[in-house]
Design a protein around this motif. Structure first.
Motif, PDB file in Angstrom:
ATOM      1  N   GLY A 220       2.691   3.742   1.209  1.00  0.00           N
ATOM      2  CA  GLY A 220       3.527   4.387   2.226  1.00  0.00           C
ATOM      3  C   GLY A 220       4.953   4.463   1.723  1.00  0.00           C
ATOM      4  O   GLY A 220       5.370   3.665   0.866  1.00  0.00           O
TER       5      GLY A 220
ATOM      6  N   MET B  98       3.855   4.101   9.222  1.00  0.00           N
ATOM      7  CA  MET B  98       3.280   5.451   9.110  1.00  0.00           C
ATOM      8  C   MET B  98       3.939   6.372  10.117  1.00  0.00           C
ATOM      9  O   MET B  98       4.677   5.912  11.005  1.00  0.00           O
ATOM     10  CB  MET B  98       1.765   5.411   9.333  1.00  0.00           C
ATOM     11  CG  MET B  98       1.324   5.030  10.722  1.00  0.00           C
ATOM     12  SD  MET B  98      -0.365   4.417  10.769  1.00  0.00           S
ATOM     13  CE  MET B  98      -0.244   2.840   9.966  1.00  0.00           C
TER      14      MET B  98
ATOM     15  N   THR C 184      -6.437   4.729  14.523  1.00  0.00           N
ATOM     16  CA  THR C 184      -5.580   3.649  14.004  1.00  0.00           C
ATOM     17  C   THR C 184      -5.497   2.517  15.015  1.00  0.00           C
ATOM     18  O   THR C 184      -5.622   1.339  14.661  1.00  0.00           O
ATOM     19  CB  THR C 184      -4.161   4.200  13.710  1.00  0.00           C
ATOM     20  OG1 THR C 184      -4.291   5.287  12.811  1.00  0.00           O
ATOM     21  CG2 THR C 184      -3.273   3.145  13.101  1.00  0.00           C
TER      22      THR C 184
ATOM     23  N   THR D 201       0.849  -1.198   0.000  1.00  0.00           N
ATOM     24  CA  THR D 201       0.000   0.000   0.000  1.00  0.00           C
ATOM     25  C   THR D 201       0.886   1.250   0.000  1.00  0.00           C
ATOM     26  O   THR D 201       2.117   1.154   0.099  1.00  0.00           O
ATOM     27  CB  THR D 201      -0.998  -0.011   1.199  1.00  0.00           C
ATOM     28  OG1 THR D 201      -0.270   0.199   2.406  1.00  0.00           O
ATOM     29  CG2 THR D 201      -1.756  -1.327   1.286  1.00  0.00           C
TER      30      THR D 201
ATOM     31  N   HIS E 174      -4.672   4.166   6.138  1.00  0.00           N
ATOM     32  CA  HIS E 174      -5.865   4.033   5.316  1.00  0.00           C
ATOM     33  C   HIS E 174      -6.207   2.564   5.063  1.00  0.00           C
ATOM     34  O   HIS E 174      -7.358   2.141   5.202  1.00  0.00           O
ATOM     35  CB  HIS E 174      -5.623   4.768   3.982  1.00  0.00           C
ATOM     36  CG  HIS E 174      -6.853   4.882   3.135  1.00  0.00           C
ATOM     37  ND1 HIS E 174      -6.801   5.018   1.769  1.00  0.00           N
ATOM     38  CD2 HIS E 174      -8.161   4.857   3.462  1.00  0.00           C
ATOM     39  CE1 HIS E 174      -8.032   5.078   1.301  1.00  0.00           C
ATOM     40  NE2 HIS E 174      -8.877   4.998   2.308  1.00  0.00           N
ATOM     41  N   SER E 175      -5.192   1.760   4.727  1.00  0.00           N
ATOM     42  CA  SER E 175      -5.477   0.352   4.429  1.00  0.00           C
ATOM     43  C   SER E 175      -5.873  -0.410   5.693  1.00  0.00           C
ATOM     44  O   SER E 175      -6.700  -1.321   5.629  1.00  0.00           O
ATOM     45  CB  SER E 175      -4.291  -0.298   3.723  1.00  0.00           C
ATOM     46  OG  SER E 175      -3.147  -0.231   4.523  1.00  0.00           O
TER      47      SER E 175
ATOM     48  N   THR F 286      -0.655   1.047   5.200  1.00  0.00           N
ATOM     49  CA  THR F 286      -0.921   2.448   5.567  1.00  0.00           C
ATOM     50  C   THR F 286      -2.060   2.501   6.592  1.00  0.00           C
ATOM     51  O   THR F 286      -2.812   1.534   6.754  1.00  0.00           O
ATOM     52  CB  THR F 286      -1.368   3.247   4.327  1.00  0.00           C
ATOM     53  OG1 THR F 286      -2.513   2.581   3.774  1.00  0.00           O
ATOM     54  CG2 THR F 286      -0.281   3.358   3.293  1.00  0.00           C
TER      55      THR F 286
END
Ligand SMILES: Cc1cc2nc3c(=O)[nH]c(=O)nc-3n(C[C@H](O)[C@H](O)[C@H](O)COP(=O)(O)O)c2cc1C
Length: 403
Positions: A16, A125, A135, A14, A94-95, A92
């Motif tokens: 990053g 991250m 997160t 992903t 997001h993922s 990430t």
């Protein structure tokens, strides 16, 4: 270790910055005999090219749920079935959110839902993004589903910040996969962590500044090696790592009770807890009121857990910790002998951002006539080095015994 030989590793990349380390990981996986297929999010393509990855893996890279045009490509259900494991690295923020919520709007999250094989996640991250409640909640959800996390490391980040969030090194990721596919046998380890609280009355206690982070990191790394681990911890400010059988205790007395029952089932005892040396001689049942300008509190020695375990440990390897502000070596060697330990891990306290409460630590380890220094690093990284050393000593002692 060649446990990865012939294994099918589906790698999801992903978007990053740590994606630049993935070509090295793919190369290492290939060297270990694993077969890889690579899936990327559109964002990941901005950090590493599909061409590089295709060349290293020898197969077309998948970027979209629909079947790619290459002749030897599989669709997402075939890919999900093909995989012996799915590894998302770097993952990430997001993922992680996508996976935690069960979205399927890209190929990696679709594969995660479609595969019945184990999933490994190596997050990467900025440290604030990693420690953000959103997160951490997503991480908690994923861990509770049995996802294996290859924890990010602490240190200097690409953005200049310092703290946990940096993706684990390819070597560490490889170790994690190797251990997963390797045999599950190994010594059972009992670890203690955190402070003890010795009650003065129902509201006050004598405690110390131990956070439990070092003991938790040791237990977590041993658990990641798939060794049977049991954790006994005092009142820490955050919960113990998930997936490890844990006993929460309060006082030195309670800790000794659990350890006495647990020790016979274990091969290695690591006493990382900061157990009180003294406890109130006569704790009050009722809250004592403020009557005097000067209050004198009578103390008596708390149970000496290391000394007590010496009487019942049998063949169990016993490892102690010594937190010292001065004369580290002298005090550590004296404790090693007095408590008849197999090894002592001495760490200086009172330094800035190292030792108690900190995410970092350093240690000097003494055993038989040997000594090894481990410079300041994250507690996770130190835990790995210490467990590796302890296992080396364990194997040494057991080889001698068996021969
Ligand atoms: C230069 C740059 C570096 C980035 N590094 C990270 C990172 O290390 N970790 C992260 O979670 N997001 C990072 N991001 C943000 C992600 O790329 C962004 O959230 C993206 O939507 C992630 O998409 P994906 O999860 O589908 O790959 C970065 C963005 C930029 C522009």
């Amino acid at each position: 270790m060649r446990y990865l030989a012939g294994k099918h590793v589906l790698v999801g990349i992903t978007g990053g910055i740590a994606a630049y380390k993935i070509p090295d990981l793919i190369r290492k996986l290939g060297k270990a005999g694993a077969k890889t297929r690579i899936v990327m999010t559109p964002a990941a393509k901005q950090f590493v090219t599909p061409m590089t990855l295709q060349t290293l893996s020898g197969h077309p890279v998948y970027c979209h749920p629909s079947r790619p045009s290459a002749d030897n490509a599989m669709d997402h259900i075939e890919l999900a079935r093909w995989a012996d494991c799915l590894l998302v690295a770097p993952a990430t923020a997001h993922s992680l959110a996508r996976l935690a919520h069960g979205l399927a709007d890209d190929l990696i999250s679709t594969l995660y839902l479609a595969t019945s094989s184990p999933t490994f996640i190596a997050p990467a991250m900025n440290t604030r993004m990693w420690t953000h409640t959103a997160t951490q909640t997503n991480v908690g959800v994923l861990k509770s589903r049995g996802i294996f996390f290859i924890e990010p490391e602490s240190g200097q980040q690409a953005c200049g910040d310092e703290g946990p969030g940096r993706m684990a090194e390819p070597e560490t990721i490889l170790d994690n996969l190797n251990h997963h596919f390797g045999p599950a046998e190994g010594p059972a380890i009992l670890v203690t962590a955190g402070p003890t609280h010795e009650d003065i009355d129902p509201v006050r206690f004598i405690g110390n500044r131990s956070s439990g982070k070092m003991g938790f990191a040791l237990a977590e790394y041993a658990h990641r090696l798939r060794l049977p681990v049991t954790l006994v911890h005092g009142p820490t400010t955050f919960p113990p790592p998930e997936g490890i059988p844990s006993f929460a205790v309060r006082s030195a007395e309670e800790m000794l009770g659990v350890i006495t029952r647990q020790l016979p089932q274990h091969d290695i005892f690591i006493s990382a807890a900061a157990v009180a040396d003294y406890q109130p001689a006569s704790p009050e049942n009722k809250k004592s009121s403020k009557h005097h300008n000067i209050m004198t509190l009578a103390l008596k020695p708390a149970p000496d857990i290391l000394a007590e375990t010496a009487k019942i440990s049998g063949q169990c390897l016993r490892i102690g910790f010594a937190a010292e502000t001065h004369d580290l070596e002298k005090h550590a060697l004296e404790k090693l002998q007095r408590k008849q330990l197999d090894m002592i891990i001495a760490n200086p306290v009172g330094l800035e951002d190292s030792g108690m409460e900190s995410d970092y630590n350093q240690a000097c380890v003494y055993w038989s006539t040997k000594k090894k220094h481990f410079p300041r690093t994250s507690k996770q990284a130190l835990a790995k080095q210490l467990i590796d050393l302890i296992l080396e000593l364990y194997r040494e002692k057991n080889t001698v015994k068996d021969s």
